[in-house]
Design a protein around this motif. Sequence first.
Motif, PDB file in Angstrom:
ATOM      1  N   PHE A   1     -28.843  30.619   5.833  1.00 45.98           N
ATOM      2  CA  PHE A   1     -29.386  29.452   5.985  1.00 45.98           C
ATOM      3  C   PHE A   1     -30.712  29.306   7.048  1.00 45.98           C
ATOM      4  O   PHE A   1     -30.466  30.513   7.779  1.00 45.98           O
ATOM      5  N   ILE A   2     -31.273  28.690   6.793  1.00 40.29           N
ATOM      6  CA  ILE A   2     -32.540  28.632   7.643  1.00 40.29           C
ATOM      7  C   ILE A   2     -32.943  26.963   8.226  1.00 40.29           C
ATOM      8  O   ILE A   2     -32.375  26.213   7.212  1.00 40.29           O
ATOM      9  N   GLY A   3     -33.148  26.601   9.614  1.00 42.60           N
ATOM     10  CA  GLY A   3     -33.781  25.044   9.296  1.00 42.60           C
ATOM     11  C   GLY A   3     -32.647  24.892  10.041  1.00 42.60           C
ATOM     12  O   GLY A   3     -31.582  24.830  10.723  1.00 42.60           O
ATOM     13  N   SER A   4     -32.117  22.984   9.815  1.00 44.59           N
ATOM     14  CA  SER A   4     -31.299  22.442  11.027  1.00 44.59           C
ATOM     15  C   SER A   4     -31.111  20.885  10.529  1.00 44.59           C
ATOM     16  O   SER A   4     -32.639  20.757  10.484  1.00 44.59           O
ATOM     17  N   VAL A   5     -30.155  20.511  10.096  1.00 48.74           N
ATOM     18  CA  VAL A   5     -30.629  19.281  10.161  1.00 48.74           C
ATOM     19  C   VAL A   5     -29.079  18.349  11.505  1.00 48.74           C
ATOM     20  O   VAL A   5     -29.690  17.255  11.200  1.00 48.74           O
ATOM     21  N   SER A   6     -28.299  19.047  11.953  1.00 51.45           N
ATOM     22  CA  SER A   6     -27.889  18.592  12.913  1.00 51.45           C
ATOM     23  C   SER A   6     -27.354  19.640  13.929  1.00 51.45           C
ATOM     24  O   SER A   6     -27.538  20.178  14.759  1.00 51.45           O
ATOM     25  N   GLY A   7     -26.053  19.185  13.943  1.00 51.00           N
ATOM     26  CA  GLY A   7     -25.427  20.925  14.656  1.00 51.00           C
ATOM     27  C   GLY A   7     -23.909  20.703  14.422  1.00 51.00           C
ATOM     28  O   GLY A   7     -23.466  19.905  13.510  1.00 51.00           O
ATOM     29  N   GLY A   8     -22.928  21.897  15.447  1.00 53.37           N
ATOM     30  CA  GLY A   8     -22.018  21.634  15.453  1.00 53.37           C
ATOM     31  C   GLY A   8     -21.396  22.278  13.877  1.00 53.37           C
ATOM     32  O   GLY A   8     -22.229  22.238  12.975  1.00 53.37           O
ATOM     33  N   CYS A   9     -20.536  21.396  13.776  1.00 49.23           N
ATOM     34  CA  CYS A   9     -19.224  20.855  12.652  1.00 49.23           C
ATOM     35  C   CYS A   9     -20.141  20.536  11.540  1.00 49.23           C
ATOM     36  O   CYS A   9     -20.272  21.075  10.382  1.00 49.23           O
ATOM     37  N   VAL A  10     -20.982  19.065  12.187  1.00 50.71           N
ATOM     38  CA  VAL A  10     -21.886  18.975  10.893  1.00 50.71           C
ATOM     39  C   VAL A  10     -22.338  19.722   9.899  1.00 50.71           C
ATOM     40  O   VAL A  10     -22.616  19.409   8.426  1.00 50.71           O
ATOM     41  N   GLU A  11     -23.015  21.040  10.778  1.00 50.99           N
ATOM     42  CA  GLU A  11     -24.051  21.442  10.182  1.00 50.99           C
ATOM     43  C   GLU A  11     -22.673  22.749   9.323  1.00 50.99           C
ATOM     44  O   GLU A  11     -23.541  23.286   8.132  1.00 50.99           O
ATOM     45  N   GLY A  12     -22.302  23.302   9.870  1.00 49.87           N
ATOM     46  CA  GLY A  12     -21.040  23.895   8.989  1.00 49.87           C
ATOM     47  C   GLY A  12     -20.737  23.542   7.865  1.00 49.87           C
ATOM     48  O   GLY A  12     -20.495  23.571   6.282  1.00 49.87           O
ATOM     49  N   SER A  13     -20.498  22.110   8.470  1.00 51.86           N
ATOM     50  CA  SER A  13     -20.696  21.428   6.346  1.00 51.86           C
ATOM     51  C   SER A  13     -21.520  20.666   6.167  1.00 51.86           C
ATOM     52  O   SER A  13     -21.341  20.709   4.424  1.00 51.86           O
ATOM     53  N   VAL A  14     -22.531  21.054   5.641  1.00 54.64           N
ATOM     54  CA  VAL A  14     -23.196  20.472   5.257  1.00 54.64           C
ATOM     55  C   VAL A  14     -24.281  21.923   4.551  1.00 54.64           C
ATOM     56  O   VAL A  14     -24.524  21.894   3.183  1.00 54.64           O
ATOM     57  N   ILE A  15     -23.755  22.889   4.987  1.00 52.33           N
ATOM     58  CA  ILE A  15     -23.388  24.526   4.425  1.00 52.33           C
ATOM     59  C   ILE A  15     -22.741  24.758   3.614  1.00 52.33           C
ATOM     60  O   ILE A  15     -23.035  25.303   2.011  1.00 52.33           O
ATOM     61  N   GLU A  16     -21.871  24.527   3.423  1.00 50.62           N
ATOM     62  CA  GLU A  16     -20.286  24.323   2.396  1.00 50.62           C
ATOM     63  C   GLU A  16     -20.797  23.354   1.200  1.00 50.62           C
ATOM     64  O   GLU A  16     -20.898  24.222   0.659  1.00 50.62           O
ATOM     65  N   GLN A  17     -21.381  22.912   1.605  1.00 52.49           N
ATOM     66  CA  GLN A  17     -20.974  21.877   0.684  1.00 52.49           C
ATOM     67  C   GLN A  17     -22.632  22.251  -0.304  1.00 52.49           C
ATOM     68  O   GLN A  17     -23.127  21.200  -1.262  1.00 52.49           O
ATOM     69  N   GLY A  18     -23.700  22.427   0.520  1.00 55.24           N
ATOM     70  CA  GLY A  18     -25.015  23.210  -0.083  1.00 55.24           C
ATOM     71  C   GLY A  18     -24.443  24.468  -0.924  1.00 55.24           C
ATOM     72  O   GLY A  18     -25.061  24.082  -2.183  1.00 55.24           O
ATOM     73  N   ILE A  19     -23.690  24.786  -0.972  1.00 54.84           N
ATOM     74  CA  ILE A  19     -22.981  25.914  -1.344  1.00 54.84           C
ATOM     75  C   ILE A  19     -22.331  25.540  -2.730  1.00 54.84           C
ATOM     76  O   ILE A  19     -22.177  26.098  -3.975  1.00 54.84           O
ATOM     77  N   GLU A  20     -21.715  23.992  -2.505  1.00 54.53           N
ATOM     78  CA  GLU A  20     -21.053  23.948  -3.591  1.00 54.53           C
ATOM     79  C   GLU A  20     -21.723  23.016  -4.835  1.00 54.53           C
ATOM     80  O   GLU A  20     -21.482  23.313  -5.893  1.00 54.53           O
ATOM     81  N   ALA A  21     -23.453  22.483  -4.326  1.00 59.31           N
ATOM     82  CA  ALA A  21     -23.509  22.389  -5.342  1.00 59.31           C
ATOM     83  C   ALA A  21     -25.093  22.929  -5.785  1.00 59.31           C
ATOM     84  O   ALA A  21     -24.926  23.000  -6.998  1.00 59.31           O
ATOM     85  N   ILE A  22     -24.453  24.348  -5.030  1.00 62.62           N
ATOM     86  CA  ILE A  22     -25.196  25.561  -5.495  1.00 62.62           C
ATOM     87  C   ILE A  22     -24.662  26.193  -6.685  1.00 62.62           C
ATOM     88  O   ILE A  22     -25.169  25.990  -7.976  1.00 62.62           O
ATOM     89  N   ALA A  23     -23.561  25.873  -6.806  1.00 65.64           N
ATOM     90  CA  ALA A  23     -22.222  25.917  -7.764  1.00 65.64           C
ATOM     91  C   ALA A  23     -21.918  25.272  -9.163  1.00 65.64           C
ATOM     92  O   ALA A  23     -22.382  25.310 -10.426  1.00 65.64           O
ATOM     93  N   ASP A  24     -22.280  23.758  -8.708  1.00 66.28           N
ATOM     94  CA  ASP A  24     -21.808  23.432  -9.722  1.00 66.28           C
ATOM     95  C   ASP A  24     -23.100  22.075  -9.820  1.00 66.28           C
ATOM     96  O   ASP A  24     -23.203  21.397 -11.149  1.00 66.28           O
ATOM     97  N   GLY A  25     -24.380  22.163  -9.266  1.00 63.82           N
ATOM     98  CA  GLY A  25     -25.303  21.266  -9.868  1.00 63.82           C
ATOM     99  C   GLY A  25     -25.855  20.104  -9.111  1.00 63.82           C
ATOM    100  O   GLY A  25     -26.596  19.443  -9.456  1.00 63.82           O
ATOM    101  N   GLU A  26     -24.434  19.553  -8.875  1.00 63.54           N
ATOM    102  CA  GLU A  26     -24.236  18.047  -8.244  1.00 63.54           C
ATOM    103  C   GLU A  26     -24.441  17.478  -7.438  1.00 63.54           C
ATOM    104  O   GLU A  26     -24.541  18.360  -5.615  1.00 63.54           O
TER     105      GLU A  26
END
Length: 109
Positions: free
Chosen positions: A51-76
């Motif tokens: 990843f590159i950039g930032s939308v928050s920090g800490g656990c929020v960013e970790g959750s966003v990364i997880e959701q991004g990986i899921e969005a890549i997989a399902d396209g939603e």
Amino acid sequence: MMALDPEDVLTQAAAWAKAGDGVALATVIATWGSSPRPAGSHLAIAADGRFIGSVSGGCVEGSVIEQGIEAIADGEPRLLTFGVSDEQAWSVGLACGGTVKIYVERIEA
């Protein structure tokens, strides 16, 4: 932490996509109260977890990364909301509460 130029994040996301990597882009679309990053901030996520950039920090960013990986997989796309009330913030030693809304979507080359 030094913030990256938003164009650097978008340029890297485009390069990953052009190379055939799955990519998601997370964008802060709204904030209320205390928020580490302003609206318009980006985080680009590759399917392998880079990843590159930032939308928050800490656990929020970790959750966003997880959701991004899921969005890549399902396209939603996803609309994520993270927040803490003023009362909760004081109880954990923070000065003030806040809310951030982040839109996450898969992008193509």
